[in-house]
Design a protein around this motif. Sequence first.
Motif, mmCIF file in Angstrom:
data_model
loop_
_atom_site.group_PDB
_atom_site.id
_atom_site.type_symbol
_atom_site.label_atom_id
_atom_site.label_comp_id
_atom_site.label_asym_id
_atom_site.label_seq_id
_atom_site.Cartn_x
_atom_site.Cartn_y
_atom_site.Cartn_z
ATOM 1 N N THR A 107 11.417 -2.938 2.165
ATOM 2 C CA THR A 107 12.036 -3.213 3.468
ATOM 3 C C THR A 107 13.518 -2.874 3.456
ATOM 4 O OG1 THR A 107 12.271 -5.529 2.747
ATOM 5 C CG2 THR A 107 10.419 -4.999 4.172
ATOM 6 N N ASP A 108 14.017 -2.423 4.594
ATOM 7 C CA ASP A 108 15.443 -2.135 4.787
ATOM 8 C C ASP A 108 16.033 -3.312 5.559
ATOM 9 O OD1 ASP A 108 17.913 -1.024 5.003
ATOM 10 O OD2 ASP A 108 17.374 0.423 6.570
ATOM 11 N N MET A 144 14.479 -4.248 0.219
ATOM 12 C CA MET A 144 14.007 -4.909 -0.998
ATOM 13 C C MET A 144 12.547 -4.542 -1.239
ATOM 14 S SD MET A 144 13.717 -8.970 -1.906
ATOM 15 C CE MET A 144 12.610 -9.497 -3.218
ATOM 16 N N LYS A 145 12.222 -4.288 -2.516
ATOM 17 C CA LYS A 145 10.843 -3.984 -2.876
ATOM 18 C C LYS A 145 10.092 -5.285 -3.127
ATOM 19 C CE LYS A 145 11.958 0.466 -4.988
ATOM 20 N NZ LYS A 145 11.948 1.283 -6.228
ATOM 21 N N THR A 146 9.016 -5.478 -2.391
ATOM 22 C CA THR A 146 8.234 -6.710 -2.507
ATOM 23 C C THR A 146 6.848 -6.380 -3.027
ATOM 24 O OG1 THR A 146 9.430 -7.689 -0.637
ATOM 25 C CG2 THR A 146 7.340 -8.698 -1.264
ATOM 26 N N ASN A 147 6.498 -6.997 -4.163
ATOM 27 C CA ASN A 147 5.172 -6.847 -4.756
ATOM 28 C C ASN A 147 4.245 -7.849 -4.076
ATOM 29 O OD1 ASN A 147 2.889 -7.174 -6.498
ATOM 30 N ND2 ASN A 147 4.071 -6.291 -8.184
ATOM 31 N N LEU A 148 3.313 -7.354 -3.253
ATOM 32 C CA LEU A 148 2.462 -8.243 -2.464
ATOM 33 C C LEU A 148 1.478 -9.025 -3.327
ATOM 34 C CD1 LEU A 148 1.729 -6.018 0.657
ATOM 35 C CD2 LEU A 148 3.494 -7.751 0.349
ATOM 36 N N LYS A 149 1.072 -8.456 -4.447
ATOM 37 C CA LYS A 149 0.181 -9.191 -5.357
ATOM 38 C C LYS A 149 0.923 -10.390 -5.939
ATOM 39 C CE LYS A 149 -2.761 -8.553 -9.435
ATOM 40 N NZ LYS A 149 -3.234 -7.584 -10.466
ATOM 41 N N TRP A 150 2.152 -10.199 -6.291
ATOM 42 C CA TRP A 150 2.988 -11.291 -6.790
ATOM 43 C C TRP A 150 3.257 -12.301 -5.672
ATOM 44 C CZ3 TRP A 150 8.617 -10.210 -8.928
ATOM 45 C CH2 TRP A 150 9.144 -11.379 -9.472
ATOM 46 N N LEU A 151 3.545 -11.804 -4.475
ATOM 47 C CA LEU A 151 3.840 -12.677 -3.343
ATOM 48 C C LEU A 151 2.672 -13.590 -3.014
ATOM 49 C CD1 LEU A 151 6.069 -13.185 -1.135
ATOM 50 C CD2 LEU A 151 4.770 -11.628 0.315
ATOM 51 N N ASN A 152 1.461 -13.109 -3.235
ATOM 52 C CA ASN A 152 0.268 -13.905 -2.906
ATOM 53 C C ASN A 152 0.182 -15.203 -3.704
ATOM 54 O OD1 ASN A 152 -1.110 -12.946 -0.725
ATOM 55 N ND2 ASN A 152 -2.598 -11.749 -1.898
ATOM 56 N N GLU A 153 0.926 -15.285 -4.819
ATOM 57 C CA GLU A 153 0.939 -16.526 -5.602
ATOM 58 C C GLU A 153 1.611 -17.662 -4.834
ATOM 59 O OE1 GLU A 153 2.675 -15.844 -9.406
ATOM 60 O OE2 GLU A 153 1.254 -14.239 -9.948
ATOM 61 N N LEU A 181 0.104 -4.775 7.960
ATOM 62 C CA LEU A 181 1.144 -5.779 7.707
ATOM 63 C C LEU A 181 2.527 -5.148 7.812
ATOM 64 C CD1 LEU A 181 1.986 -8.628 6.804
ATOM 65 C CD2 LEU A 181 1.766 -7.840 4.427
ATOM 66 N N ALA A 182 2.670 -3.938 7.274
ATOM 67 C CA ALA A 182 3.965 -3.253 7.350
ATOM 68 C C ALA A 182 4.370 -3.005 8.798
ATOM 69 C CB ALA A 182 3.898 -1.933 6.584
ATOM 70 N N GLN A 183 3.398 -2.629 9.624
ATOM 71 C CA GLN A 183 3.698 -2.412 11.041
ATOM 72 C C GLN A 183 4.107 -3.718 11.715
ATOM 73 O OE1 GLN A 183 0.454 -0.867 13.373
ATOM 74 N NE2 GLN A 183 1.800 -0.139 14.995
ATOM 75 N N GLN A 184 3.449 -4.812 11.343
ATOM 76 C CA GLN A 184 3.777 -6.112 11.920
ATOM 77 C C GLN A 184 5.186 -6.532 11.505
ATOM 78 O OE1 GLN A 184 0.927 -9.161 10.976
ATOM 79 N NE2 GLN A 184 1.804 -10.637 12.417
ATOM 80 N N ILE A 185 5.551 -6.249 10.268
ATOM 81 C CA ILE A 185 6.907 -6.574 9.801
ATOM 82 C C ILE A 185 7.937 -5.797 10.616
ATOM 83 C CG2 ILE A 185 8.511 -6.348 7.860
ATOM 84 C CD1 ILE A 185 6.133 -6.885 5.988
ATOM 85 N N GLU A 186 7.668 -4.527 10.859
ATOM 86 C CA GLU A 186 8.610 -3.715 11.640
ATOM 87 C C GLU A 186 8.753 -4.233 13.062
ATOM 88 O OE1 GLU A 186 7.882 0.547 11.390
ATOM 89 O OE2 GLU A 186 9.608 0.548 10.036
ATOM 90 N N LEU A 187 7.662 -4.673 13.657
ATOM 91 C CA LEU A 187 7.713 -5.152 15.037
ATOM 92 C C LEU A 187 8.346 -6.532 15.144
ATOM 93 C CD1 LEU A 187 4.186 -4.044 16.294
ATOM 94 C CD2 LEU A 187 6.383 -3.026 16.893
ATOM 95 N N VAL A 229 10.719 -1.137 7.757
ATOM 96 C CA VAL A 229 10.015 -0.876 6.498
ATOM 97 C C VAL A 229 10.289 0.568 6.093
ATOM 98 C CG1 VAL A 229 7.764 -0.702 5.372
ATOM 99 C CG2 VAL A 229 8.238 -2.577 6.955
ATOM 100 N N GLU A 230 10.791 0.743 4.858
ATOM 101 C CA GLU A 230 11.105 2.093 4.398
ATOM 102 C C GLU A 230 9.905 2.786 3.773
ATOM 103 O OE1 GLU A 230 14.489 2.081 1.810
ATOM 104 O OE2 GLU A 230 15.891 2.163 3.493
ATOM 105 N N GLU A 231 9.120 2.014 3.034
ATOM 106 C CA GLU A 231 8.007 2.641 2.306
ATOM 107 C C GLU A 231 6.902 1.620 2.079
ATOM 108 O OE1 GLU A 231 7.428 5.477 -1.668
ATOM 109 O OE2 GLU A 231 9.337 4.460 -1.291
ATOM 110 N N VAL A 232 5.660 2.094 2.110
ATOM 111 C CA VAL A 232 4.490 1.258 1.859
ATOM 112 C C VAL A 232 3.592 1.996 0.878
ATOM 113 C CG1 VAL A 232 2.551 0.033 2.885
ATOM 114 C CG2 VAL A 232 4.596 0.423 4.238
ATOM 115 N N GLY A 233 3.024 1.261 -0.085
ATOM 116 C CA GLY A 233 2.085 1.903 -1.005
ATOM 117 C C GLY A 233 2.115 1.271 -2.375
ATOM 118 N N GLN A 234 1.868 2.096 -3.394
ATOM 119 C CA GLN A 234 1.870 1.647 -4.778
ATOM 120 C C GLN A 234 2.924 2.436 -5.544
ATOM 121 O OE1 GLN A 234 -2.120 2.616 -5.910
ATOM 122 N NE2 GLN A 234 -3.038 0.900 -4.818
#
Length: 819
Positions: free
Chosen positions: A177-178, A1-10, A26-32, A37-42
């Motif tokens: 995320t996968d 699922m694609k998660t918009n972190l700016k939106w999530l911060n609300e 944060l992406a590394q922490q999610i994986e551990l 995590v499939e992709e990180v960025g904009q």
Amino acid sequence: MKTNLKWLNEYLTPGLDLSEQAVLDLAQQIELTAVEVEEVGQAAAKQDGLVVVRVEEVKDHANSDHLHITQVFDGKETFQVVTGAPNVAEGQLVILASVGSHIIDRESGELVKIHKAKLRGEVSYGMLSALQEVGLPDAVCPTPIEDGIYVFDANSGVKPGDDALEVLGLKDPMIDTDLTPNRADLLSLRGMAYELAAMTGQNVHEVAESGAKEAAFLADDQISAAIDSPALATGIAMSVVNGVTVAPSPLSMQSRLWTSGIKPVNNVLDAMHYWLLVSGQPLAAFDMDKLADKVIRVRLAEEGEVLGQGDGEEAIALRAGKDIVLVAGKQIIALAGIAADPAFEVNEATKNVLLVAGQYNPSAIRQAARRHALRSESSFRLERGIDLSNTKDALASAANAVAKNAKGELAKGQAVDGFENSEPVVIKTTVARINQVLGTTLSNETVVELLEKLALTVANKDGQLTVTIPGRRTDLTIPADLVEEVGRLYGYDNLPTALIDGQSTAGDLTARQKKIRASRKIMQALGFDQAISYALMTPEKATAFNMVGQHPVLSLDYPMSSDRTTARQNLISGLIDDVAYNVARSVKNIALYEQGRVFLNDNAAVQPIEEEHIAGVLVGSIAESTWQSDEKEREVDFYAMKGRVESYLANIGIEHVTFKKAENMQNMHPGQTADIYSGGIYLGYIGQVHPEFVAKQKLPAIFAFELNLEEIIRLAKRDNAYQPISRYPQITRDLAILVDQDVTNQMVLDTIWETAGKYLKDVSFFDLYTGQGTPEGKKSLAYQLTYQDQENTLVEEHVAKDFDKVTKALEEKLAAEIR
């Protein structure tokens, strides 16, 4: 699922650090801790230099019938830009890829730099762009590129000079995320907020939409819900919004949708999709004025019913008694939780909207989505399980959003059916048990703190934990799930490591494994190449070469394809497919074997019987002719295969092998097929595949065998061992007998071996004569018997005595005439 972190911060306090390095951490922490995590960025990681401009002037190009010369203002200065966009007009706010900026080429996917250019004699300082040219895929763009450039709504709040990528949301940090099937809670921003809050020490504050203008009447006055059976849906809730004005959504909502992979449509459907992403609750919207009945019923499809697809598309034939549908009177308005009939969709003419949220049977949704090849954001979530405690709240927020965005009035209350009070899941465990499994010494307080980070309600009484699970965590059902939650939040890297305590033993193969491996080695030594065929095939192939009789077929409920529906009951069918594959590629000489399992479904109430078999095929020549006169081509025949089977059985340790004419082998040559026995135990068969069978597939002659490896393993108790060669000479005796035509070679061999005595080492059959001088109905057979003693020189008297026993037995048992 694609998660918009700016939106999530609300939804998080104090909020995540959204700097580039912090997002990577944060992406590394999610994986551990949670999922891959499939992709990180904009969304627009490589593009730059795109700004919002206002079109000040538009003139047609004198030397072109489709180009326009525009003057655009970027907040500081005015530029001339030549464009072919058919929709450009004065006063618009649009996207400019200025000179020196970079955009993604739609065809190649490569980064392209924008240069000053001259088009038909006019200088252009950049390019006016559509969303597709900025970097968004066609699937999420509100309009096709053929309609022209993207134009900002006048109320979007953007102004000339703004960073176009930023106002479009394409610079928002994203994490894709996968998800594993059990983590359905992470298919929503709400669930992701709780997960990241537990990892990072944040606090979650859930946001609900409210404040819509309320109508004076109730939803129940306009619509009602009915569920035929709780097995179809545990609950359905509906809201009504009257007097809507359907139009495009605000830019803030559209940008969040397209960065999440959803195409914006209008302010009603976009609000539904928005709250689907927030809550994970599937939602649907219908034009109320098109419904024939005020009762929306959840039931199973009936015979002959279809779901319309609109635009002249062929309707979907529904599965009677299996597919869950939403109906209004006789109208099929939706395949529940999967797809709606476009005839009832919300469009610009819609004035009254019905919003529906249902809790449909996950198994039925999964089957229907797969059968009809209709995957959707809604079905994806329903299959995995939704938060049953949040359905009404999610619908209320979505209904408020629709009413506010579309300037409508929200009818009071919701029309509902179902929603019987269900108790939350409660799991009991102990801190001692958690520590025992993890190998830790965590205190009661630490374990409780870790569980409470996930917003679980924990009651602790001297290490006895009673944990109440919120509805969003459908994956937590047993004590072991809590152990996993504590372990991952504590940190897998922090768990103690220890060597396994115990006596080590040398690894070894079982006797069964040794025989199976020996079988493969022997086959390869005999010149066969190993094949591995599909264990699934058509019912006809699955039973075409069964060893003993017919067994009920074992068919899959949901096969991969129409030719992979049934578990095999023989190996030869798969080998013949391999032969056909090779023949089609001009391979003439083929020697293949396969060792694998067959599946005999003799008792449908339990699992099928799985038997190890071994089978082989020979095709073509076993010797090629050469320039040497004595090297002649030799075609494969029954005896070439028989010799290989005998050699295999001898090497694997099977004794007393006999061959008897086979009966009732439908797809084998009746005159060249034999059953194989060891003593009285049936091992399998050997022979030529029926010429009519191979002719249908345009294949050459195929000789095949198949053996029950289970029986071979059971009978082959001894391993082959070295036997010293006797130092003493052999004595041979030739034996010629006249017997009836119906006496077989095997009958003669059996009689010889039964009476020959201990010195007989070998019997070879070297002649068959039925010509001149042979009485009618008779045949002459000739054998050579070889005698040898391992320990002494064999004397003539012993051989003569044993040979006499053989001749007398042949005369008595087979009425043979010694010649």
